[in-house]
Structures are given as C-alpha cells and as structure tokens.
Scaffold this motif. Structure first.
Motif, mmCIF file in Angstrom:
data_model
loop_
_atom_site.group_PDB
_atom_site.id
_atom_site.type_symbol
_atom_site.label_atom_id
_atom_site.label_comp_id
_atom_site.label_asym_id
_atom_site.label_seq_id
_atom_site.Cartn_x
_atom_site.Cartn_y
_atom_site.Cartn_z
ATOM 1 N N UNK A 15 0.746 -1.050 0.124
ATOM 2 C CA UNK A 15 -0.125 -0.008 -0.085
ATOM 3 C C UNK A 15 1.058 1.282 -0.008
ATOM 4 N N UNK A 16 0.372 2.285 -0.772
ATOM 5 C CA UNK A 16 0.885 3.486 -0.831
ATOM 6 C C UNK A 16 0.038 4.502 -0.150
ATOM 7 N N UNK A 17 0.591 5.424 0.803
ATOM 8 C CA UNK A 17 -0.229 6.312 1.250
ATOM 9 C C UNK A 17 0.197 7.816 1.731
ATOM 10 N N UNK A 18 -0.523 8.862 1.390
ATOM 11 C CA UNK A 18 -0.237 10.181 1.745
ATOM 12 C C UNK A 18 -0.199 10.231 3.091
ATOM 13 N N UNK A 19 1.057 10.618 3.995
ATOM 14 C CA UNK A 19 1.337 10.826 5.307
ATOM 15 C C UNK A 19 0.410 11.909 5.968
ATOM 16 N N UNK A 20 -0.311 11.990 6.794
ATOM 17 C CA UNK A 20 -1.095 12.805 7.476
ATOM 18 C C UNK A 20 -0.009 13.387 8.777
ATOM 19 N N UNK A 21 0.551 14.521 8.510
ATOM 20 C CA UNK A 21 1.296 15.197 9.460
ATOM 21 C C UNK A 21 0.664 15.806 10.623
ATOM 22 N N UNK A 22 0.107 14.996 11.483
ATOM 23 C CA UNK A 22 -0.602 15.462 12.821
ATOM 24 C C UNK A 22 0.168 14.786 13.976
ATOM 25 N N UNK A 23 1.136 14.118 14.079
ATOM 26 C CA UNK A 23 1.637 13.491 15.087
ATOM 27 C C UNK A 23 1.503 12.062 15.298
ATOM 28 N N UNK A 24 0.683 11.678 14.455
ATOM 29 C CA UNK A 24 0.347 10.385 14.585
ATOM 30 C C UNK A 24 0.946 9.395 13.464
ATOM 31 N N UNK A 25 0.423 8.139 13.297
ATOM 32 C CA UNK A 25 0.849 7.260 12.244
ATOM 33 C C UNK A 25 -0.332 6.895 11.155
ATOM 34 N N UNK A 26 -0.838 8.028 10.900
ATOM 35 C CA UNK A 26 -2.181 7.811 9.970
ATOM 36 C C UNK A 26 -1.331 8.184 8.524
ATOM 37 N N UNK A 27 -2.108 7.615 7.519
ATOM 38 C CA UNK A 27 -2.031 7.921 6.039
ATOM 39 C C UNK A 27 -3.190 7.683 5.386
ATOM 40 N N UNK A 28 -3.474 8.309 4.121
ATOM 41 C CA UNK A 28 -4.552 8.163 3.447
ATOM 42 C C UNK A 28 -4.137 7.297 2.200
#
Length: 107
Positions: free
Chosen positions: A42-55
C-alpha cells in the motif's frame, strides 16, 4: 529481507525513499510525504498530525499509473487461515514485510 521494491516511476521512488538525518520515524518528518507499506503493498499520503495515519492512494501523484492492489485483506485472510489473530498472537516474521507474498505467489 527481500529486495527494495521498484516503484512506478523515479519520482515515486524518490518520494518513498526519503531519508531524514533528524527523524528516525518517517511519520515524524515533515519532509516525508508518501509512505509505502511492503506488507500490504500500500501507498499512502502521510497525515502530518503527530500520529501514524496515512490516506491510501490508488494512483501515483506523479506519473498517474495505477498502483498495486492492496494486499491487506489477503494478509488478514492468510493469518486467519493459519489460526493467527494479529491482535493477540505473535505475527510470524515473514508476515512483517513482503516475504509472505513471495511465498504465496501462484497460489
């Protein structure tokens, strides 16, 4: 471990392989925009909010090619078939990267 994956284009390769000398974790670095999870392909755009989430993304933002289909469901199905609950059981080493895919090719 297997060879690093070859991504769809040089721009994607450059973005996925950004290495920062100030941050050990790519999710901590504001310069890392795209992540690749070999385990799930999987490829994802990293959400830069201090967590480990990506879209999760399905197409390359640079060349427009369709990216590989996610193997997340298949990963969970294979663990279940083996009687492994990843929330409670130790996940075998070969399932912690893309080695499990190589062993399942053609099945």
């Amino acid at each position: 471990m297997t060879q690093p994956p070859k991504h769809c284009c040089e721009a994607m390769n450059d973005r996925v392989n950004v290495r920062c000398d100030r941050h050990d974790d790519p999710f901590d670095c504001p310069d890392v925009l795209v992540g690749f999870t070999a385990t799930f392909q999987e490829y994802g755009l990293i959400i830069q909010d201090g967590g480990r989430s990506s879209i999760t993304i399905e197409f390359c933002p640079w060349c427009g090619r369709r990216l590989p289909e996610s193997q997340r469901d298949r990963w969970f199905d294979e663990l279940e078939r083996r009687g492994i609950d990843p929330a409670e059981d130790e996940v075998p080493a070969e399932f912690q990267d893309d080695r499990w895919l190589a062993s399942r090719r053609g099945k």
